[in-house]
Design an enzyme around this catalytic site. Sequence first.
Site, mmCIF file in Angstrom:
data_model
loop_
_atom_site.group_PDB
_atom_site.id
_atom_site.type_symbol
_atom_site.label_atom_id
_atom_site.label_comp_id
_atom_site.label_asym_id
_atom_site.label_seq_id
_atom_site.Cartn_x
_atom_site.Cartn_y
_atom_site.Cartn_z
ATOM 1 N N ARG A 270 0.981 -1.160 0.035
ATOM 2 C CA ARG A 270 -0.050 -0.146 -0.178
ATOM 3 C C ARG A 270 1.010 1.193 -0.056
ATOM 4 N NH1 ARG A 270 -5.781 -0.916 3.495
ATOM 5 N NH2 ARG A 270 -5.305 -3.079 3.737
ATOM 6 N N ASP A 399 -1.956 -16.398 -2.336
ATOM 7 C CA ASP A 399 -2.248 -15.782 -3.751
ATOM 8 C C ASP A 399 -1.205 -14.972 -4.410
ATOM 9 O OD1 ASP A 399 -2.560 -13.913 -1.967
ATOM 10 O OD2 ASP A 399 -4.598 -13.674 -2.194
#
Length: 641
Positions: A270, A399
Amino acid sequence: MTTPALLPLSGRRIPPLNLGPPSFPHHRATLRLSEKFILLLILSAFVTLCFGAFFFLPDSSKHKRFDLGLEDVLIPHVDAGKGAKNPGVFLIHGPDEHRHREEEERLRNKIRADHEKALEEAKEKLRKSREEIRAEIQTEKNKVVQEMKTKENKPLPPVPIPNLIGINGGDPEDDDVRKKREKIKEMMKHAWDNYRTYGWGHNELRPIARKGHSTNIFGSSQMGATIVDALDTLFIMGLHDEFVDGQRWIEDNLDFSVNSEVSVFEVNIRFIGGLLAAYYLSGEEIFKIKAVQLAEKLLPAFNTPTGIPWAMVNLKSGVGRNWGWASAGSSILAEFGTLHMEFVHLSYLTGDMVYYRKVMHIRKLLQKMDRPNGLYPNYLNPRTGRWGQYHTSVGGLGDSFYEYLLKAWLMSDKTDHEARKMYDDAVEAIEKHLIKKSRGGLIFIGEWKNGHLEKKMGHLACFAGGMFALGADGSNKDKAGHYLELGAEIARTCHESYDRTALKLGPESFKFDGAVEAVAVRQAEKYYILRPEVIETYWYLWRFTHDPRYRQWGWEAALAIEKYCRVSGGFSGVKDVYAPTPAHDDVQQSFFLAETLKYLYLLFSGDDLLPLDHWVFNTEAHPLPVLHLANTTLSGNPAVR
C-alpha cells in the site's frame, strides 16, 4: 493479497514523536519546569567536571614502560615500613618530564575553565524569566525538528526514469462507455471527498459514523493509508486538486519514526507501492524519498535465521514477530513472497542493492526446498526454514506469491527467466491438484489441506482469472490459448458467485459441495467488503479479448456497489450479500479507492491508458513501469548476472 478469517481486510492480503510546544496548564507546573531545568544545568556542570577529570587527566599507566632505548626508567617502589616490594612502580622522568607537566597543567586549566563557564551559564539561567526559558526550549525543539527533516529529505542519487507511456488519456470513443467512466470517477470523488471531510489523516474512514478508522495492520499510528493508497487513482482520473491535497499531507505529516508495529506486507504493497507509483506518474521527488524512508524501516524484519522476514515489525525499534494465529509461528507465503516488485524498484531508484538481495535470497531459499506435489505450502517457519501446516491456496495466504512470480518476469522486460519458470511450474501443479470442474460445469480453484482438497473458493482467489490471462503469452508448450480460456472460465465462475446473491455482489467465499455451487454456506462468509479481485479479472480479460461481456459484468458490479454500498458519508461494505436489505459494516477500505474504483475506471477506458506492455500493477493495483534491465545487475537473467 491475503486475509485470514480474523482479519477481513484488504485485497489479496492478511490482513509520533511529539515535538510540539510544551503545555503549561498553571503557574505551579511552570515553576516546577523552571526548577528542573536549572537543576539539570547545575548537574550537567558537575558531570562535565567529573568526566573531564576522568578522561582528560593523563593516565600514568600509559607511561609505564620498560624501554632501555629511552631515558625513562621504571624503578620498583619499596615500602619502607614492611621492607617488601610494592607491586606498583613509579616513573622517574628524564628530559620529557617538563613537557608532561605542562600538558597536565593545560588540561587542568581547560577543565577548570569549562566548569566555570557552566556555572556562569547556570547563574545566567537563574536570572531569566519563565517566558524566556520557555522560548529557549521551543527554539531548541524547532532546531531538532528542522535537523530531522533535513536528514530525512536528503536527496537520492538521480537515475534515468523509464520511458513512461500512457500516464493519461484513455478517453473512450463510445458515448455510453464515456458516461460510465465518468460515473466511476464521480464515485471516486464521493469516496475521497468524504474521507477528506471526516477521516483526513486517519488510515481509513467509517462513512456512517463519519470518523476515522484503523486496523491492526497499520499499528497504533494514523499514517493516512487512504491518502497514499488513492494517489495514483486520483492522478489517473485527472483529479489533480485532490492529488495535490494528498501530496501536501504526505510532505507535512507522513512520519515513519513512530513507535508502531505494522504489517510488513501491507505497508509494502500500500505505502511503498503507492508512493513509488505516485512518483513515477507525477515525478514529484517527495514520494520517492518517503518510499525509501519506509523501506529502511522494514529492513530489520529480515533479521531472522533464514532471512525470511517477520510478518510485523516495529517501525521504531525494529523488533519483528509473526501473527499469533499463524501455524507454528510461521511467516505467510503471500506476505514474504509479495515484496519483489517494490524492492527491485527501490534498488533501481537508490542504487542500493540491499533491497534486491533481500528478495532474491527469499527466492533462492524457496528454490532449494521440497514442495509436496509441486505445491508451495502457505506457512514457512523463519527460524527453522521448514514448512508449517501443509495448506496450499491460490486465495488467502498464498495468492499474490504466484502473482509476483509472473510480474517479476514482466517487470524485467521478460528477462527474469528464473521467475517465469517458477511461475510455470507452480501453475502446472495448481492446475493438476487444485483446479476442478463442478457438477454444474463451473471451473473453480480449491484449497489443499493436509492431503485433502477443500471444494471452496475465496473471493481473493478470483484474481487468478486475470493472472492466467496475463501469463498466457509466454506459456510453455504453446499453451497461451489454454490459459486465456482458463482465465475466462474463472471469470465466469466468479461472476456466478455475484449473480447468485440478492445484492449482485460476491460473498467472501463460496462452496462447490453437492447441490450448492458458487454460494456461501456459512454466515461468516457472506460479507462483501468492497473487494476488487473479480473486477480486476474482468479488466484483464477485457484488455486481452475485448469481449463485451466483461464490461457488462463490470457495470453490473458498479451499479450494485452504487446501490447497496453507497451511503451519504462514503462507501461501506455489507455484512450479508444474500439479504435483500443490506446491513453495512461501516468501513470504507483504502483498497476500494486504490483497486476497485481504479480497475472499474480502466475497464471503461481505452487501452492506451497504462498499457500492459509498459506497466505492471502490484497487488494493490499500483502501476510500476517495466524496467529494461538487460544492462544492469538487477536483471533476473542468469546470463546477465
